[in-house]
Design a protein around this motif. Structure first.
Motif, PDB file in Angstrom:
ATOM      1  N   LEU A   1      51.423  87.061  35.611  1.00  0.00           N
ATOM      2  CA  LEU A   1      51.616  86.160  36.736  1.00  0.00           C
ATOM      3  C   LEU A   1      50.874  86.726  37.944  1.00  0.00           C
ATOM      4  N   VAL A   2      50.067  85.886  38.566  1.00  0.00           N
ATOM      5  CA  VAL A   2      49.401  86.244  39.811  1.00  0.00           C
ATOM      6  C   VAL A   2      50.197  85.592  40.938  1.00  0.00           C
ATOM      7  N   LEU A   3      50.898  86.413  41.691  1.00  0.00           N
ATOM      8  CA  LEU A   3      51.842  85.969  42.713  1.00  0.00           C
ATOM      9  C   LEU A   3      51.171  86.095  44.072  1.00  0.00           C
ATOM     10  N   ASP A   4      50.693  84.978  44.612  1.00  0.00           N
ATOM     11  CA  ASP A   4      49.947  85.000  45.862  1.00  0.00           C
ATOM     12  C   ASP A   4      50.883  84.665  47.023  1.00  0.00           C
ATOM     13  N   GLU A   5      51.385  85.706  47.690  1.00  0.00           N
ATOM     14  CA  GLU A   5      52.330  85.563  48.808  1.00  0.00           C
ATOM     15  C   GLU A   5      53.507  84.654  48.415  1.00  0.00           C
TER      16      GLU A   5
ATOM     17  N   GLY B   1      58.662  91.249  29.932  1.00  0.00           N
ATOM     18  CA  GLY B   1      57.571  92.213  29.930  1.00  0.00           C
ATOM     19  C   GLY B   1      56.321  91.741  30.640  1.00  0.00           C
ATOM     20  N   LEU B   2      56.477  90.881  31.644  1.00  0.00           N
ATOM     21  CA  LEU B   2      55.335  90.309  32.345  1.00  0.00           C
ATOM     22  C   LEU B   2      54.647  91.344  33.222  1.00  0.00           C
ATOM     23  N   GLY B   3      53.340  91.208  33.366  1.00  0.00           N
ATOM     24  CA  GLY B   3      52.599  91.939  34.379  1.00  0.00           C
ATOM     25  C   GLY B   3      52.473  91.076  35.614  1.00  0.00           C
ATOM     26  N   TYR B   4      52.639  91.675  36.798  1.00  0.00           N
ATOM     27  CA  TYR B   4      52.535  90.943  38.056  1.00  0.00           C
ATOM     28  C   TYR B   4      51.411  91.529  38.905  1.00  0.00           C
ATOM     29  N   LEU B   5      50.469  90.678  39.307  1.00  0.00           N
ATOM     30  CA  LEU B   5      49.549  91.012  40.393  1.00  0.00           C
ATOM     31  C   LEU B   5      50.122  90.345  41.635  1.00  0.00           C
ATOM     32  N   PHE B   6      50.612  91.145  42.563  1.00  0.00           N
ATOM     33  CA  PHE B   6      51.429  90.681  43.682  1.00  0.00           C
ATOM     34  C   PHE B   6      50.626  90.786  44.967  1.00  0.00           C
ATOM     35  N   ILE B   7      50.262  89.634  45.523  1.00  0.00           N
ATOM     36  CA  ILE B   7      49.499  89.584  46.760  1.00  0.00           C
ATOM     37  C   ILE B   7      50.479  89.450  47.922  1.00  0.00           C
TER      38      ILE B   7
END
Length: 225
Positions: free
Chosen positions: A165-169, A194-200
């Motif tokens: 999941l790419v979490l943009d703000e 087990g998700l990976g998060y790219l957290f903006i």
């Protein structure tokens, strides 16, 4: 074990302006990596390039070991369900004309995973998983609070069983009391799936609480880790 996501020397330009300048990082499954920095530093451009919603000018994006930047849109299509975005504006990311159940069902229909027999139950299960009563599926976005709309957006992102999941703000538009509930939900989902998060995020307090690792961005570059 190979990282879930590997970004190498990513460059994104808009005309003569370089928004992302040689950014590199890795992200493992089950990990939250935050990109932190002020507005305009290149965080969201990096996120869009990772998702291949904005093709980078140079550099590599490897997802589950596969290099994405050289793929055609047709070749990317079967990979897109495994990388899903959650955007900042919970209302803007949902069509005001569609009921919540239709918004959550949309990715299933687009990917050919919807059936009239099982689809409604899948939507109800997804809403329940993010802490919304399935009856909320009958409502339109304007009938929900900001936090409830963001939970619906997360349910939609989960519909295709992503790995990233790419979490943009994702919480910056929410009240502090609501923000904590959404972050706790994301933590629980990560533990379960087990998700990976790219957290903006630009809020250092949120980043310190939520992320496993933090990369600081300034002027399109990673300034420190």
């Amino acid at each position: 074990m190979s990282p879930l996501l590997e970004v190498r020397e990513l460059v994104v330009c808009y005309g003569d302006f370089t928004a992302v300048d040689g950014v590199s990082f890795t992200l493992d499954a089950g990990e939250t990596l935050a990109l932190n920095g002020p507005s305009g530093c290149g965080k969201s451009s990096t996120a869009m390039a990772v998702l291949q919603l904005r093709r980078p000018d140079t550099g590599e994006v490897r997802f589950e070991g596969r290099e994405l930047t050289s793929l055609t849109e047709r070749e990317l299509r079967p990979l897109r369900p495994r990388m899903q975005p959650v955007f900042q504006d919970p209302y803007g990311s949902l069509s005001p004309r569609h009921r919540i159940r239709d918004a959550v069902a949309e990715p299933l229909k687009v990917q050919g995973r919807w059936t009239a027999t099982d689809g409604p139950a899948q939507v109800a299960e997804l809403l329940d998983r993010v802490g919304l009563d399935p009856s909320y599926g009958d409502r339109h976005p304007h009938e929900l609070s900001g936090g409830q709309c963001q939970r619906a957006g997360i349910a939609r992102a989960l519909a295709l069983e992503p790995r990233l999941l790419v979490l943009d703000e994702p919480v910056s538009a929410l009240d502090p009391s609501v923000r904590a509930g959404v972050l706790n939900l994301l933590t629980d989902l990560q533990d379960d799936l087990g998700l990976g998060y790219l957290f903006i995020c630009h809020d250092q307090a949120v980043v310190r609480h939520f992320a496993d690792r933090v990369l600081e961005m300034r002027n399109g570059r990673i300034s420190c880790a």
